[in-house]
Design an enzyme around this catalytic site. Sequence first.
Site, PDB file in Angstrom:
ATOM      1  CB  THR A   3      13.539  49.844   7.791  1.00  0.00           C
ATOM      2  OG1 THR A   3      15.106  50.933   7.750  1.00  0.00           O
ATOM      3  CG2 THR A   3      12.152  49.822   7.989  1.00  0.00           C
TER       4      THR A   3
ATOM      5  CG  HIS B 259      12.834  46.140  20.987  1.00  0.00           C
ATOM      6  ND1 HIS B 259      13.008  44.244  20.873  1.00  0.00           N
ATOM      7  CD2 HIS B 259      14.434  46.168  20.052  1.00  0.00           C
ATOM      8  CE1 HIS B 259      13.541  44.115  19.843  1.00  0.00           C
ATOM      9  NE2 HIS B 259      14.603  45.159  19.591  1.00  0.00           N
TER      10      HIS B 259
ATOM     11  CE  LYS C 117      11.423  46.626  17.093  1.00  0.00           C
ATOM     12  NZ  LYS C 117      12.115  46.789  16.214  1.00  0.00           N
TER      13      LYS C 117
ATOM     14  N   PRO D 121      17.044  41.409   9.664  1.00  0.00           N
ATOM     15  CG  PRO D 121      16.726  39.689  10.331  1.00  0.00           C
ATOM     16  CD  PRO D 121      17.144  40.208   8.933  1.00  0.00           C
TER      17      PRO D 121
END
Length: 250
Positions: free
Chosen positions: A80, A136, A140, A107
């Site tokens: 996370t 992304h 997200k 990460p």
Amino acid sequence: MSEPIRVGVLGARGRMGAQVCKAVDAAGDLELVAMVDAGDWLFSVADAGAQVLVDFTHPDVVMDNVRFAVDQGMHAVVGTTGFTPDRLDTVRTWLADAPQLGVLIAPNFGIGAVLSMRFAQMAARFYESAEVIELHHPGKVDAPSGTAVHTAQLIAAARAEAGLAPPPDATSQSLDGARGADVDGVRVHAVRLAGMVAHQEILLGTEGETLSIRHDSLNRSSFMPGVLLAVRAIRSRPGLTVGLDPLLDL
Ligand SMILES: NC(=O)C1=CN([C@@H]2O[C@H](COP(=O)(O)OP(=O)(O)OC[C@H]3O[C@@H](n4cnc5c(N)ncnc54)[C@H](OP(=O)(O)O)[C@@H]3O)[C@@H](O)[C@H]2O)C=CC1
Ligand SMILES: O=C(O)C1=N[C@H](C(=O)O)C[C@H](O)C1
């Protein structure tokens, strides 16, 4: 043959958590003993005797989850995002009282992503300019990505060590956000696009040449070898490990 490592997954119904559950379940040396998502009874992980807790939840709840793991005597592997230097220091403080436990916070668990960050760190001192573009899926919640922030921090540190001046930029008039976020003096741009999974391009430039370092996670399966590597390693890595690099001998 030795006993399988007992693994609990937090965020088990999420995009990453669901993949992690499948990957753990398919690994002969690991046993999936608990799957917990929002609203579920967190202590079921401890009740199930999990030795390693894997967290892919949300930046708002991850610190509570890491605290829970340490309090319950479980090692933790955390994907996370949202880990600032202050948050990392807090985890170190908790671990000081539980020196036998290991927490790994990364990460990005994609091997190529880890390599691309290392390549950017190596290249940064040779270039006047450096910017990061991350792309992304639109689900997200955080921007820029944890990977992009980490990459920019690595680049900024390498530039500072080399004594580089700030990147040239004549912009004196712009729309808000047009030049991206400023992470330690490195510009970071976040794209959210249907069809994307997780992608990053690091652009470096100097007189007469540019270098682009690009990594694409085309499927969340790309993160699984890194997650499983961390789950297998964490019991013999007491303290806080940040990033997958040391597990890859980088
Ligand atoms: N390090 C890496 O390699 C990678 C990291 N990530 C990061 O992982 C995190 C999760 O990403 P992703 O799987 O896409 O997100 P998702 O939103 O798909 O999954 C997160 C899941 O966690 C659940 N959740 C929220 N709070 C809790 C809680 N307190 N306890 C247990 N479960 C909870 C959510 O439930 P609900 O939806 O009901 O809130 C959801 O099901 C993000 O921070 C992301 O950036 C992602 C990919 C790779
Ligand atoms: O949310 C995601 O999807 C991802 N999150 C991580 C990040 O923020 O860096 C890792 C990867 O980029 C996928």
